[in-house]
Design a protein around this motif. Sequence first.
Motif, short mmCIF file in Angstrom:
data_model
loop_
_atom_site.label_atom_id
_atom_site.label_comp_id
_atom_site.label_asym_id
_atom_site.label_seq_id
_atom_site.Cartn_x
_atom_site.Cartn_y
_atom_site.Cartn_z
N GLN A 153 -58.59 13.10 -19.40
CA GLN A 153 -58.29 11.97 -19.58
C GLN A 153 -57.41 11.98 -21.14
O GLN A 153 -56.28 11.74 -21.24
CB GLN A 153 -58.90 10.78 -19.86
N THR A 202 -58.11 4.53 -6.50
CA THR A 202 -59.09 5.43 -6.63
C THR A 202 -58.96 6.69 -5.78
O THR A 202 -58.61 6.56 -4.44
CB THR A 202 -60.56 5.07 -6.37
N THR A 248 -55.62 8.36 -16.00
CA THR A 248 -56.24 6.91 -16.51
C THR A 248 -55.72 5.85 -15.39
O THR A 248 -55.43 6.08 -14.42
CB THR A 248 -55.28 6.36 -17.56
N ASP A 249 -56.34 4.48 -15.45
CA ASP A 249 -56.68 3.62 -14.42
C ASP A 249 -55.29 2.83 -14.23
O ASP A 249 -54.63 2.50 -12.96
CB ASP A 249 -57.51 2.40 -14.88
N TYR A 250 -54.29 2.81 -15.24
CA TYR A 250 -53.08 1.94 -15.04
C TYR A 250 -51.90 2.72 -15.58
O TYR A 250 -51.80 3.20 -16.73
CB TYR A 250 -53.24 0.77 -16.02
N GLU A 260 -62.13 -5.32 -15.11
CA GLU A 260 -60.98 -4.66 -14.26
C GLU A 260 -60.06 -5.65 -13.67
O GLU A 260 -58.96 -5.83 -13.49
CB GLU A 260 -61.58 -3.74 -13.42
N GLU A 311 -55.98 2.81 -20.22
CA GLU A 311 -57.22 2.89 -19.43
C GLU A 311 -57.97 1.69 -20.11
O GLU A 311 -57.87 1.22 -21.36
CB GLU A 311 -58.15 4.17 -19.90
N GLN A 321 -61.05 9.92 -11.42
CA GLN A 321 -59.92 9.73 -11.74
C GLN A 321 -59.52 10.70 -12.94
O GLN A 321 -60.33 10.69 -13.84
CB GLN A 321 -59.61 8.32 -12.07
N LYS A 359 -52.62 -0.72 -10.79
CA LYS A 359 -53.71 0.15 -11.22
C LYS A 359 -53.59 1.46 -10.17
O LYS A 359 -52.89 1.16 -8.75
CB LYS A 359 -54.96 -0.58 -10.60
N ARG A 360 -53.73 2.50 -10.56
CA ARG A 360 -53.89 3.73 -9.56
C ARG A 360 -54.84 3.44 -8.57
O ARG A 360 -56.10 3.21 -8.89
CB ARG A 360 -53.90 5.13 -10.29
#
Lengths: 199, 199
Positions: free
Chosen positions: B117, B58, B84-86, B35, B98, B81, B55-56
């Motif tokens: 997701q 958390t 997704t993360d990004y 990450e 992700e 989440q 990045k989102r």
Amino acid sequence: MKYPRGITPPSEGVIKKKRIINKKGNAANRGMVFENDINASNDFYLKHNRALISKRPTPINIVKVDYARGAKIKEAYFEKQSTTDYNGVYRGKYLDFEAKSTQSKTSFPLHNIAPQQVEHLKSVIRHGGIAFFLINFALLNETYLLSAEYICQFYEEQPRKSIPIKDIRAKGILCKESFLPRYDYLAAVDEFYFSKKEK
Amino acid sequence: MKYPRGITPPSEGVIKKKRIINKKGNAANRGMVFENDINASNDFYLKHNRALISKRPTPINIVKVDYARGAKIKEAYFEKQSTTDYNGVYRGKYLDFEAKSTQSKTSFPLHNIAPQQVEHLKSVIRHGGIAFFLINFALLNETYLLSAEYICQFYEEQPRKSIPIKDIRAKGILCKESFLPRYDYLAAVDEFYFSKKEK
């Protein structure tokens, strides 16, 4: 999706945040009503396959975590959002915007905009995304989409410390209001960005 | 930007989170290294005007706040989440992905993917965005871009509980590794989404 104005479905985050902001007084409270209306509009858009737009979580600086109690956060602080509140995808394009409510009846004060937000919006434009502000004049019941291009230029030249409402009415697009979506800002996006007309 | 592999510039959030995850043991630790490498790649892309991807944060469920101490959060919990993360913008397109690291040398286990997701990724595709996974095989030093289209189909049909690496090698794009950006995944995006070749 039968939530009246200013009320979004009871997801944990929203409720807690609302409770917190309520204590700050009326202005923040009305800003929160506007935010909740935008969130409800986004839920509506998602449900009706119009767009996928979500609010970025508020960044939080975590200081202490208790692992004995299932990762309970014991000390943390709110951090300022360095980008914008919302982003997502609409008609294949990247969309990025900030939603602000003001009590003024005459202008939108620039102190509502942070320097790093201007940098962020310019970067969105540079990479071909769509960037704008939704400006809600709470006491007038008028909400406008105003392009980030216009706002960034105004911010950097600063002919005044606030953008007069007559300029916003001339350069922005009025967002239609209804029950759902509360603010149909995607219709304003269509008009400004997809109809090829120059404003 | 002279940070070695796995180390991102010392922003508060990253450091704290790293400290937290370290306690979970080695697998999470290596996931964190991946990450951080992606975050550093994104910083590099932003600095070099290639793309704007972030990045989102958390999401955190806040339970108690002490206003007497400048809005100190006294009780809160990490939330999963649901997206997704990004996400971000690249060449005018909306990008959403992700990033996952696995210790397996033979396959990518589907339990790494949450049902919501899959729904989120399908929605991104429906609205014309670009969606994918970055899958890092930590013990092989191989990282692949695998399209969300492929992953969602595999997830829904579930011919197996994990995607074999030979399929990932055949259907994905290998991400070049270097000092900076650590993972040049935008080159893989170019190859897969912008070169009009069908894989």
